[in-house]
Design an enzyme around this catalytic site. Structure first.
Site, PDB file in Angstrom:
ATOM      1  N   HIS A  68      34.419   6.205   9.280  1.00 37.39           N
ATOM      2  CA  HIS A  68      33.116   6.871   9.214  1.00 37.39           C
ATOM      3  C   HIS A  68      32.290   6.628  10.473  1.00 37.39           C
ATOM      4  O   HIS A  68      31.323   7.353  10.724  1.00 37.39           O
ATOM      5  CB  HIS A  68      32.352   6.436   7.966  1.00 37.39           C
ATOM      6  CG  HIS A  68      31.752   5.074   8.028  1.00 37.39           C
ATOM      7  ND1 HIS A  68      32.319   3.976   7.425  1.00 37.39           N
ATOM      8  CD2 HIS A  68      30.624   4.631   8.621  1.00 37.39           C
ATOM      9  CE1 HIS A  68      31.558   2.919   7.640  1.00 37.39           C
ATOM     10  NE2 HIS A  68      30.520   3.286   8.366  1.00 37.39           N
ATOM     11  N   ASP A 114      39.066   4.278   4.821  1.00 34.98           N
ATOM     12  CA  ASP A 114      38.031   4.258   5.863  1.00 34.98           C
ATOM     13  C   ASP A 114      38.514   3.404   7.036  1.00 34.98           C
ATOM     14  O   ASP A 114      38.076   2.266   7.233  1.00 34.98           O
ATOM     15  CB  ASP A 114      36.730   3.706   5.277  1.00 34.98           C
ATOM     16  CG  ASP A 114      35.541   3.860   6.218  1.00 34.98           C
ATOM     17  OD1 ASP A 114      35.682   4.572   7.233  1.00 34.98           O
ATOM     18  OD2 ASP A 114      34.489   3.257   5.937  1.00 34.98           O
ATOM     19  N   SER A 208      29.075  -1.766  10.371  1.00 31.95           N
ATOM     20  CA  SER A 208      30.277  -1.146   9.804  1.00 31.95           C
ATOM     21  C   SER A 208      31.374  -1.115  10.857  1.00 31.95           C
ATOM     22  O   SER A 208      31.115  -0.974  12.045  1.00 31.95           O
ATOM     23  CB  SER A 208      29.985   0.287   9.362  1.00 31.95           C
ATOM     24  OG  SER A 208      29.480   0.339   8.071  1.00 31.95           O
TER      25      SER A 208
END
Length: 253
Positions: A68, A114, A208
């Protein structure tokens, strides 16, 4: 590869998964500040001059991070900062990348699979400041309540205070007795949960894609969560052993 000459803008990217309370992009609350060279595999992704995500060096030409972080972006939009524990000092090395490889099963709505790779335009010369980290082998299993390390740049509390220094925290792995689809929405076999049950330390907005390590191995990549320091709500990571075969097949692609 160039040297950083000025302070890198550190504007976090926050994306919300509607209806589930999940967030994309994490950093560290609580924990400790890292020493220079303590996490030589830790990197930062900069896209359009803004801090985007954390990442990890897994070879001289390959960076591992969350999908992402780079979905809907182009290789010429970004660069990777390596070899620094403070983004404001200007001692980082900048590496450009010319290829983004996103797992073909990545589901942006659920965060499943992811995981992504960046192919660097020039090879890293490893040193005390920049090195790769070994990845957990396919099929590895880690015991519930084992203590892992999460690290990253970014917000240091739920009030969105930001700083430029690398932080890390020791957090425990949560087993499937709690970390399952009945308790954690959208959880899959490609994910593991980790965090401080009381919410005192762990990931927050801004990191992230960064590493979760245990015993010197990269076991997972920071993916989603439930706010910053929320008691009894873990952070969720993409589990490297479950996607290791794909990483190995594409590391030199």
């Amino acid at each position: 590869m160039l040297s950083v000459k000025s302070l890198v803008p550190v504007l976090g990217l926050l994306l919300v998964l509607s209806g589930c309370g999940f967030y994309f992009a994490e950093a560290i609350i609580g924990g400790q500040f890292a020493r220079p060279g303590q996490f030589p595999y830790q990197g930062s992704l900069i896209v359009n001059n803004n801090y985007q995500c954390g990442c990890s060096v897994i070879s001289k030409t390959t960076i591992l991070l969350a999908a992402h972080c780079v979905v809907n972006t182009h290789a010429n939009w970004g660069r990777v900062l390596l070899g620094t524990s403070d983004l404001s000092v200007g001692d980082a090395s900048i590496f450009y990348y010319n290829k983004i490889i996103i797992h073909p099963n990545f589901n942006q709505a659920t965060s499943d699979y992811d995981i992504a790779l960046l192919r660097l335009s020039s090879a890293i010369q490893f040193s005390d400041r920049i090195r790769s980290i070994r990845m957990a082998p396919a099929g590895d299993n880690y015991l519930e309540n084992s203590t892992a390390i999460t690290s990253g740049f970014g917000e240091i509390d739920h009030l969105k205070h930001w700083q430029t220094r690398l932080k890390y925290a020791h957090i425990q792995l949560w087993g499937r007795r709690y970390c399952n689809s009945a308790n954690i929405p959208l959880i899959t076999d490609r994910m593991i949960c980790a965090g401080d049950p009381l919410g005192r330390q762990g990931p927050c907005t801004g990191d992230s894609g960064g590493p979760l390590t245990l015993g010197g191995l990269l076991i997972a990549v920071s993916s989603t969560g439930f706010g910053c320091g929320t008691p009894y709500r873990p952070s969720v990571f993409t589990y490297v052993p479950m996607v290791r075969a794909w990483i190995d097949a594409n590391i030199n692609a």
